[in-house]
Design a protein around this motif. Structure first.
Motif, PDB file in Angstrom:
ATOM      1  N   VAL A 208       0.958  -6.467 -15.457  1.00 38.22           N
ATOM      2  CA  VAL A 208       0.899  -5.068 -15.039  1.00 38.22           C
ATOM      3  C   VAL A 208       1.164  -4.202 -16.260  1.00 38.22           C
ATOM      4  CG1 VAL A 208       1.924  -3.285 -13.561  1.00 38.22           C
ATOM      5  CG2 VAL A 208       1.673  -5.640 -12.700  1.00 38.22           C
ATOM      6  N   SER A 209       0.356  -3.160 -16.435  1.00 39.85           N
ATOM      7  CA  SER A 209       0.564  -2.236 -17.550  1.00 39.85           C
ATOM      8  C   SER A 209      -0.026  -0.887 -17.173  1.00 39.85           C
ATOM      9  CB  SER A 209      -0.098  -2.776 -18.821  1.00 39.85           C
ATOM     10  OG  SER A 209       0.055  -1.866 -19.883  1.00 39.85           O
ATOM     11  N   ARG A 210       0.787  -0.016 -16.614  1.00 46.85           N
ATOM     12  CA  ARG A 210       0.284   1.304 -16.211  1.00 46.85           C
ATOM     13  C   ARG A 210       1.433   2.294 -16.047  1.00 46.85           C
ATOM     14  NH1 ARG A 210       1.046   0.623 -10.634  1.00 46.85           N
ATOM     15  NH2 ARG A 210       0.770  -1.543  -9.940  1.00 46.85           N
ATOM     16  N   HIS A 211       1.034   3.580 -16.137  1.00 52.37           N
ATOM     17  CA  HIS A 211       1.978   4.689 -15.991  1.00 52.37           C
ATOM     18  C   HIS A 211       1.855   5.357 -14.626  1.00 52.37           C
ATOM     19  CE1 HIS A 211       3.179   4.868 -20.291  1.00 52.37           C
ATOM     20  NE2 HIS A 211       1.941   4.469 -20.513  1.00 52.37           N
ATOM     21  N   THR A 212       0.889   4.957 -13.832  1.00 55.27           N
ATOM     22  CA  THR A 212       0.638   5.592 -12.542  1.00 55.27           C
ATOM     23  C   THR A 212       0.432   4.525 -11.480  1.00 55.27           C
ATOM     24  OG1 THR A 212      -1.738   5.712 -12.994  1.00 55.27           O
ATOM     25  CG2 THR A 212      -0.409   7.642 -13.580  1.00 55.27           C
ATOM     26  N   GLU A 213       0.437   4.954 -10.224  1.00 55.15           N
ATOM     27  CA  GLU A 213       0.210   4.018  -9.127  1.00 55.15           C
ATOM     28  C   GLU A 213      -0.504   4.699  -7.980  1.00 55.15           C
ATOM     29  OE1 GLU A 213       3.854   2.582  -7.445  1.00 55.15           O
ATOM     30  OE2 GLU A 213       4.518   4.567  -6.775  1.00 55.15           O
ATOM     31  N   VAL A 214      -1.138   3.879  -7.147  1.00 52.57           N
ATOM     32  CA  VAL A 214      -1.698   4.301  -5.873  1.00 52.57           C
ATOM     33  C   VAL A 214      -0.784   3.760  -4.785  1.00 52.57           C
ATOM     34  CG1 VAL A 214      -3.609   3.923  -4.271  1.00 52.57           C
ATOM     35  CG2 VAL A 214      -4.079   4.459  -6.667  1.00 52.57           C
ATOM     36  N   ARG A 215      -0.522   4.570  -3.766  1.00 56.07           N
ATOM     37  CA  ARG A 215       0.420   4.173  -2.725  1.00 56.07           C
ATOM     38  C   ARG A 215      -0.307   3.903  -1.412  1.00 56.07           C
ATOM     39  NH1 ARG A 215       4.808   8.812  -4.549  1.00 56.07           N
ATOM     40  NH2 ARG A 215       5.384   7.752  -6.520  1.00 56.07           N
ATOM     41  N   GLU A 216       0.149   2.866  -0.740  1.00 49.37           N
ATOM     42  CA  GLU A 216      -0.524   2.427   0.480  1.00 49.37           C
ATOM     43  C   GLU A 216      -0.552   3.525   1.541  1.00 49.37           C
ATOM     44  OE1 GLU A 216      -0.542  -1.383   3.577  1.00 49.37           O
ATOM     45  OE2 GLU A 216       0.930  -1.279   1.936  1.00 49.37           O
ATOM     46  N   ARG A 217       0.487   4.321   1.626  1.00 49.04           N
ATOM     47  CA  ARG A 217       0.541   5.351   2.672  1.00 49.04           C
ATOM     48  C   ARG A 217      -0.526   6.430   2.481  1.00 49.04           C
ATOM     49  NH1 ARG A 217       5.513   6.617  -0.133  1.00 49.04           N
ATOM     50  NH2 ARG A 217       5.337   8.558  -1.332  1.00 49.04           N
ATOM     51  N   ASP A 218      -1.108   6.530   1.285  1.00 50.98           N
ATOM     52  CA  ASP A 218      -2.145   7.534   1.031  1.00 50.98           C
ATOM     53  C   ASP A 218      -3.544   7.051   1.412  1.00 50.98           C
ATOM     54  OD1 ASP A 218      -0.338   9.395  -0.019  1.00 50.98           O
ATOM     55  OD2 ASP A 218      -0.471   8.520  -2.032  1.00 50.98           O
ATOM     56  N   ILE A 219      -3.688   5.779   1.745  1.00 52.03           N
ATOM     57  CA  ILE A 219      -5.011   5.234   2.072  1.00 52.03           C
ATOM     58  C   ILE A 219      -5.408   5.677   3.478  1.00 52.03           C
ATOM     59  CG2 ILE A 219      -6.344   3.120   2.429  1.00 52.03           C
ATOM     60  CD1 ILE A 219      -4.505   1.758   0.407  1.00 52.03           C
ATOM     61  N   PRO A 220      -6.542   6.357   3.645  1.00 53.19           N
ATOM     62  CA  PRO A 220      -6.952   6.815   4.982  1.00 53.19           C
ATOM     63  C   PRO A 220      -7.098   5.640   5.949  1.00 53.19           C
ATOM     64  CG  PRO A 220      -8.291   7.848   3.271  1.00 53.19           C
ATOM     65  CD  PRO A 220      -7.486   6.774   2.596  1.00 53.19           C
ATOM     66  N   LYS A 221      -6.645   5.821   7.162  1.00 55.03           N
ATOM     67  CA  LYS A 221      -6.654   4.741   8.150  1.00 55.03           C
ATOM     68  C   LYS A 221      -8.061   4.279   8.497  1.00 55.03           C
ATOM     69  CE  LYS A 221      -2.173   4.750   8.570  1.00 55.03           C
ATOM     70  NZ  LYS A 221      -1.379   3.658   7.950  1.00 55.03           N
ATOM     71  N   ASP A 222      -9.031   5.186   8.475  1.00 53.56           N
ATOM     72  CA  ASP A 222     -10.397   4.844   8.867  1.00 53.56           C
ATOM     73  C   ASP A 222     -11.316   4.611   7.664  1.00 53.56           C
ATOM     74  OD1 ASP A 222     -10.393   7.415   7.954  1.00 53.56           O
ATOM     75  OD2 ASP A 222     -11.610   8.258   9.583  1.00 53.56           O
ATOM     76  N   SER A 223     -10.725   4.297   6.507  1.00 56.35           N
ATOM     77  CA  SER A 223     -11.511   4.180   5.271  1.00 56.35           C
ATOM     78  C   SER A 223     -12.254   2.867   5.142  1.00 56.35           C
ATOM     79  CB  SER A 223     -10.579   4.343   4.060  1.00 56.35           C
ATOM     80  OG  SER A 223      -9.611   3.292   4.044  1.00 56.35           O
ATOM     81  N   GLY A 224     -11.856   1.856   5.920  1.00 55.23           N
ATOM     82  CA  GLY A 224     -12.445   0.535   5.753  1.00 55.23           C
ATOM     83  C   GLY A 224     -11.835  -0.249   4.610  1.00 55.23           C
ATOM     84  N   LEU A 225     -10.796   0.307   3.964  1.00 57.33           N
ATOM     85  CA  LEU A 225     -10.113  -0.375   2.865  1.00 57.33           C
ATOM     86  C   LEU A 225      -9.087  -1.350   3.415  1.00 57.33           C
ATOM     87  CD1 LEU A 225      -9.568   2.791   0.690  1.00 57.33           C
ATOM     88  CD2 LEU A 225     -11.004   0.853   0.018  1.00 57.33           C
ATOM     89  N   GLU A 226      -9.000  -2.521   2.798  1.00 55.92           N
ATOM     90  CA  GLU A 226      -8.062  -3.555   3.234  1.00 55.92           C
ATOM     91  C   GLU A 226      -7.159  -3.943   2.073  1.00 55.92           C
ATOM     92  OE1 GLU A 226     -10.396  -6.810   4.642  1.00 55.92           O
ATOM     93  OE2 GLU A 226     -11.383  -5.631   6.213  1.00 55.92           O
ATOM     94  N   VAL A 227      -5.861  -3.931   2.312  1.00 58.40           N
ATOM     95  CA  VAL A 227      -4.902  -4.374   1.295  1.00 58.40           C
ATOM     96  C   VAL A 227      -4.869  -5.895   1.282  1.00 58.40           C
ATOM     97  CG1 VAL A 227      -2.499  -4.320   0.550  1.00 58.40           C
ATOM     98  CG2 VAL A 227      -3.513  -2.294   1.632  1.00 58.40           C
ATOM     99  N   LEU A 228      -5.085  -6.482   0.106  1.00 62.31           N
ATOM    100  CA  LEU A 228      -5.111  -7.940  -0.020  1.00 62.31           C
ATOM    101  C   LEU A 228      -3.864  -8.503  -0.680  1.00 62.31           C
ATOM    102  CD1 LEU A 228      -8.804  -8.667  -1.103  1.00 62.31           C
ATOM    103  CD2 LEU A 228      -7.841  -8.483   1.198  1.00 62.31           C
ATOM    104  N   ALA A 229      -3.284  -7.773  -1.625  1.00 62.17           N
ATOM    105  CA  ALA A 229      -2.117  -8.297  -2.345  1.00 62.17           C
ATOM    106  C   ALA A 229      -1.247  -7.149  -2.835  1.00 62.17           C
ATOM    107  CB  ALA A 229      -2.550  -9.165  -3.528  1.00 62.17           C
ATOM    108  N   VAL A 230       0.076  -7.345  -2.747  1.00 62.07           N
ATOM    109  CA  VAL A 230       1.037  -6.325  -3.173  1.00 62.07           C
ATOM    110  C   VAL A 230       2.213  -7.012  -3.861  1.00 62.07           C
ATOM    111  CG1 VAL A 230       0.429  -4.742  -1.299  1.00 62.07           C
ATOM    112  CG2 VAL A 230       2.300  -6.359  -0.987  1.00 62.07           C
ATOM    113  N   SER A 231       3.031  -6.180  -4.504  1.00 61.04           N
ATOM    114  CA  SER A 231       4.278  -6.645  -5.114  1.00 61.04           C
ATOM    115  C   SER A 231       5.406  -5.762  -4.626  1.00 61.04           C
ATOM    116  CB  SER A 231       4.182  -6.577  -6.639  1.00 61.04           C
ATOM    117  OG  SER A 231       5.457  -6.707  -7.239  1.00 61.04           O
TER     118      SER A 231
END
Length: 317
Positions: free
Chosen positions: A195-218
């Motif tokens: 991992v090497s980054r200064h920013t992040e995307v947060r799961e709570r910001d993902i729209p519920k009806d977006s069709g996006l699926e979380v596969l792996a987290v830490s």
């Protein structure tokens, strides 16, 4: 099967020494198969290093892959010789009439800037939109993944208090009612990722009806891997493609510029930078990219002209 890259690309000799299967133009023409056409939009400052890292993984799959290197036309980086860009890269304008089985978009050292202030943002947005019609499968990495997620779904990125830097343990999201996605076939339940980054995307910001699926987290590093099955799109926020010493090189670079730089977590034995780091993520990198290429091959039209026609429904497993 090997990967087809220019013989005089700096990555060629390095990968040849490593034993990665490479193929020349004449040999490729003799093989009675259609190679997977993959475009790499390389936004990283050290382009030869990134070319090598990704070509290594694509060249380890059982399919023939022909790699097209892309750069932006609205912005020319000053971190790579113009001769390298002119010799090996094309702009999106030069290839936008083509179809590709796959598109990879890398990270970029602009993650602390608002997306709209990035000099090539308008061009990148056009590339993202073009890819939905002209590319069968997508693989977005780090800032490239954040940018695509923001463009397609309006998901913001958040600045971290300090750089998230090191090797972090991640876990696969298991769902009892469904089998593991093909993208994670062969993965352990827990796996290590640079991992090497200064920013992040947060799961709570993902729209519920977006069709996006979380596969792996830490638990410590947050979101790692998303997929968007309808568009055969992968969003990877971290760096399985990194070499053993990539984090070391970043640490040395940061130390030369900044007074207070933290060691990359879980990277050096005994947290001693004098001791050589050990690679504990290489197998997962090969698995992830191999799974992506195999799924691309399984679902893409045989004729490239068929890509983007009729909405390209996702093939049934």
């Amino acid at each position: 099967m090997p990967i087809k890259i220019p013989n005089d690309l700096p990555a060629f000799q390095k990968l040849k020494v490593e034993g990665v299967q490479l193929i020349g133009e004449d040999e490729a023409l003799r093989q009675d198969i259609r190679p997977m056409q993959v475009a790499l939009l390389n936004l990283m400052p050290d382009k030869p290093k990134t070319e090598t890292q990704l070509a290594r993984l694509l060249g380890a799959t059982p399919l023939q892959v022909e790699l097209t290197l892309l750069t932006t036309s609205t912005y020319r980086p000053n971190t790579v010789p113009l001769s390298h860009l002119q010799s090996f890269y094309q702009t999106w304008e030069e290839v936008k009439d083509r179809k590709f089985d796959g598109l990879i978009v890398t990270g970029s050292p602009v993650e602390l800037m608002p997306f709209e202030e990035v000099k090539y943002w308008d061009e990148l947005r056009a590339i993202f939109d073009w890819s939905r019609r002209n590319v069968h499968s997508h693989f977005f990495i780090c800032w490239g993944a954040q940018a695509a997620l923001y463009h397609f779904h309006g998901v913001p990125k958040h600045t971290l208090p300090t750089k998230r830097f090191g090797i972090y343990n991640h876990f696969v999201i298991e769902r009892r009612d469904t089998r593991r996605p093909p993208l994670l076939r062969g993965f352990d339940d827990y796996f290590l990722v640079p991992v090497s980054r200064h920013t992040e995307v947060r799961e709570r910001d993902i729209p519920k009806d977006s069709g996006l699926e979380v596969l792996a987290v830490s638990n410590a590093a947050g979101l790692c891997l998303l997929q968007e099955p309808h568009y055969r799109t992968v969003y990877m926020f971290n760096h399985l493609e990194y070499d053993t010493y990539t984090l070391h090189d970043e640490f040395m670079r940061d130390q030369a510029k900044l007074a207070d730089v933290s060691l990359p977590m879980n990277y050096y034995p005994d947290d001693d930078p004098a001791k050589p780091p050990r690679n504990c993520w290489r197998a997962y990198a090969h698995l992830l990219f191999g799974n992506w290429i195999n799924e691309m091959y399984r679902t893409t039209p045989y004729e490239l002209a068929g890509i983007g026609e009729g909405g390209q429904p996702v093939a049934a497993d």
